[in-house]
Write an enzyme that holds these catalytic residues in place. Structure first.
Site, PDB file in Angstrom:
ATOM      1  CE1 TYR A 113      -3.059  -2.549   0.889  1.00 19.09           C
ATOM      2  CE2 TYR A 113      -4.802  -0.795   1.384  1.00 19.09           C
ATOM      3  CZ  TYR A 113      -4.002  -2.309   1.160  1.00 19.09           C
ATOM      4  OH  TYR A 113      -5.902  -2.803   1.138  1.00 19.09           O
ATOM      5  CE  LYS A 159       2.851 -17.864  -2.263  1.00 23.38           C
ATOM      6  NZ  LYS A 159       1.795 -19.203  -2.394  1.00 23.38           N
ATOM      7  CG  ASP A 191      -1.134 -20.458  -0.563  1.00 27.28           C
ATOM      8  OD1 ASP A 191      -1.028 -20.549   0.475  1.00 27.28           O
ATOM      9  OD2 ASP A 191      -0.741 -21.411  -1.784  1.00 27.28           O
ATOM     10  CG  ASP A 215      -7.690  -5.095   1.625  1.00 29.04           C
ATOM     11  OD1 ASP A 215      -8.645  -5.040   2.721  1.00 29.04           O
ATOM     12  OD2 ASP A 215      -7.750  -5.389   0.826  1.00 29.04           O
ATOM     13  CG  ASP A 219     -13.082  -8.165   2.652  1.00 31.60           C
ATOM     14  OD1 ASP A 219     -12.850  -7.295   3.518  1.00 31.60           O
ATOM     15  OD2 ASP A 219     -14.046  -7.682   1.027  1.00 31.60           O
TER      16      ASP A 219
HETATM   17  C1  IPM Z   1     -10.354  -1.627   4.019  1.00 34.21           C
HETATM   18  C2  IPM Z   1     -10.826  -1.064   2.881  1.00 34.21           C
HETATM   19  C3  IPM Z   1      -9.531  -0.530   2.787  1.00 34.21           C
HETATM   20  C4  IPM Z   1      -8.295  -0.926   2.599  1.00 34.21           C
HETATM   21  C5  IPM Z   1      -9.070   0.091   1.322  1.00 34.21           C
HETATM   22  C6  IPM Z   1     -10.671   1.580   1.398  1.00 34.21           C
HETATM   23  C7  IPM Z   1      -8.596   1.193   0.617  1.00 34.21           C
HETATM   24  O1  IPM Z   1     -10.841  -2.507   1.767  1.00 34.21           O
HETATM   25  O2  IPM Z   1     -10.380  -1.173   5.349  1.00 34.21           O
HETATM   26  O3  IPM Z   1     -10.364  -2.575   4.248  1.00 34.21           O
HETATM   27  O4  IPM Z   1      -7.969  -1.628   1.462  1.00 34.21           O
HETATM   28  O5  IPM Z   1      -7.071  -0.712   3.522  1.00 34.21           O
HETATM   29 MG    MG Z   2     -10.211  -4.061   3.232  1.00 31.21          MG
END
Ligand code: IPM
Ligand code: MG
Length: 331
Positions: A113, A159, A191, A215, A219
Site C-alpha cells: 500500500y 508467503k 494461500d 486486507d 473480508d
Molecule cells: C479496508 C479497505 C481499505 C483497505 C480500502 C478502502 C483502501 O478495503 O479497510 O479493508 O484496503 O485497507
Molecule cells: Mg478491505
C-alpha cells in the site's frame, strides 16, 4: 468522518449511540474521501487531518465512490494518508460467531500500500512491497501481546516460500517468540490460511499478517462470521489517537435507501469506547445491546427487513432497558 455511500446513514446511528452512552462527548464532523474531493478537491483536507491529530479518537465510516475509480485523485488516498499520519499501524479486526472467535491483526501502514509505484518507460506498471524490520517488529509484538490477552495462540501468515518481505516477517516472528514463551506460534502460508479460514475458522485465535494479506483475509473472516455488515475494526498507534472504522466499503448501490446494516459501524464505536476512550463498561454494554437487537431486528443482508434506522433504534432501546447504569456512567 461519516464517509461516502452508506457512510452517512450508518454513521448517524453510531453518533446517536455514542452521545447516549457518553453524554459529555464532543463530536466534530469532518469530510474524508469522495465527499471531501467534491467539497475541497482533495480526499484528506487539512482541516480534517488537523481535527484527527487533535482528537482523542477518530471514528470513520466507509469511503469510496466509483465516480473516482479512474481519477488521479481518489477517495482511498485520503484514508491511506490518514492512517499513515496517525501511524495507526496495528489494525485489529475481530471476527466471531458461535465457536469461532478470532482476531486478525493486520499491519496497516506498510507493504504494497505504501511502497514505490509507477510506470516505466516501456509501459510496465509496478507496485512494490517494502518492510523495514522495525515496522515488522512492532506489529509482531502487538500480535504476541494480544494473543497473550486471549487464548495464547498466534498464527503468523506470510508467503515465505516466495517473498523476501515474508522471510523477514517470519524471522522476526521467530526472534520475538522466546519473549512470549506462553504463546503458541504457528506459521501458515497465506494461500493455505485462506483455505483454512473457509473450512475451519474455529481453529484460529490471533492471526498476525502484513497489510495486503490482512486486507484480503479480513473480508474472508467477516464472510464466515456473519458478513461484512457486522465486521468492525480498530487501528491503533503507540499512544496517538486510534482510528475506528468498519471493515466494509461504501456500498454505493445501497446508499440512500436506509437499508445498510449499521452493525459494523456500531461495533467499531464499541471498539472506540474501549480502546479510544477507555470506557470498557460502555463498550461491553453496547456490544451486548447490539447482540440482543440483532436477534429480532435484522437488516436485509442478514435476511430481515429492518431499516438502518430501525436497527439503530433497537440498539438504543436495548441500551436504555438493559444497561441504564452503563448509560449513566458517561455523564
Ligand atoms: C479496508 C479497505 C481499505 C483497505 C480500502 C478502502 C483502501 O478495503 O479497510 O479493508 O484496503 O485497507
Ligand atoms: Mg478491505
Amino acid at each position: 468522518m461519516p464517509g461516502d455511500g452508506i457512510g452517512p446513514e450508518v454513521a448517524q446511528e453510531a453518533r446517536q449511540v455514542l452521545e447516549l452512552l457518553v453524554p459529555d462527548v464532543e463530536v466534530e464532523e469532518r469530510l474524508l474521501g469522495a465527499a471531501a474531493i467534491r467539497a475541497t478537491g482533495g480526499p484528506l483536507p487539512e482541516e480534517t487531518l488537523n481535527a484527527c491529530l487533535r482528537a482523542t479518537a477518530v471514528l470513520k465510516g466507509p469511503i469510496g465512490d466509483p465516480e473516482f475509480d479512474a481519477a488521479d485523485v481518489r477517495p482511498e488516498q485520503g484514508l491511506l494518508a490518514l492512517r499513515s499520519a496517525l501511524d495507526t499501524y496495528a489494525n485489529l479486526r475481530p471476527a466471531s460467531l458461535g465457536e469461532v472467535d478470532m482476531l486478525i491483526v493486520r499491519e496497516l501502514v506498510g507493504g504494497l500500500y505504501f511502497g514505490a509505484r509507477g510506470t516505466r518507460d516501456d509501459g510496465t506498471v509496478y507496485d512494490t512491497c517494502e518492510y523495514h524490520p522495525r515496522q515488522v517488529e512492532r506489529i509482531v509484538r502487538r500480535g504476541f501481546a494480544l494473543a497473550r490477552s486471549r487464548r495464547s495462540r498466534l498464527t503468523s501468515v506470510d508467503k515465505a516460500n516466495v517473498l523476501e518481505t515474508s522471510r523477514l516477517w517470519r524471522r522476526i516472528v521467530d526472534e520475538t517468540a522466546p519473549r512470549y514463551p506462553d504463546v503458541h506460534v504457528e506459521h501458515v502460508l497465506v494461500d493455505n490460511a485462506a483455505m483454512q479460514l473457509a473450512v475451519d475458522p474455529g481453529q484460529f485465535d490471533v492471526i498476525v499478517t502484513e497489510n495486503m494479506f490482512g486486507d484480503i483475509l479480513s473480508d474472508l473472516a467477516a464472510a464466515v462470521t456473519g458478513g461484512l455488515g457486522v465486521a468492525p475494526s480498530a487501528s491503533l498507534s503507540d499512544g496517538g489517537a486510534g482510528l475506528f472504522e468498519p471493515v466494509h466499503g461504501s456500498a454505493p448501490d445501497l446508499a440512500g435507501r436506509n437499508a445498510a446494516n449499521p452493525t459494523a459501524m456500531l461495533r467499531s464505536t464499541a471498539l472506540l469506547l474501549e480502546h479510544g476512550l477507555g470506557l470498557r463498561a460502555e463498550a461491553d454494554a453496547l456490544r451486548g445491546a447490539i447482540d440482543v437487537a440483532l436477534a429480532t431486528t435484522k437488516t436485509p443482508d442478514l435476511g430481515g427487513t429492518a431499516t438502518t434506522a430501525e436497527l439503530g433504534a433497537a440498539v438504543r432501546e436495548q441500551l436504555a432497558v438493559d444497561a441504564p447504569a452503563a448509560v449513566s456512567y458517561g455523564g
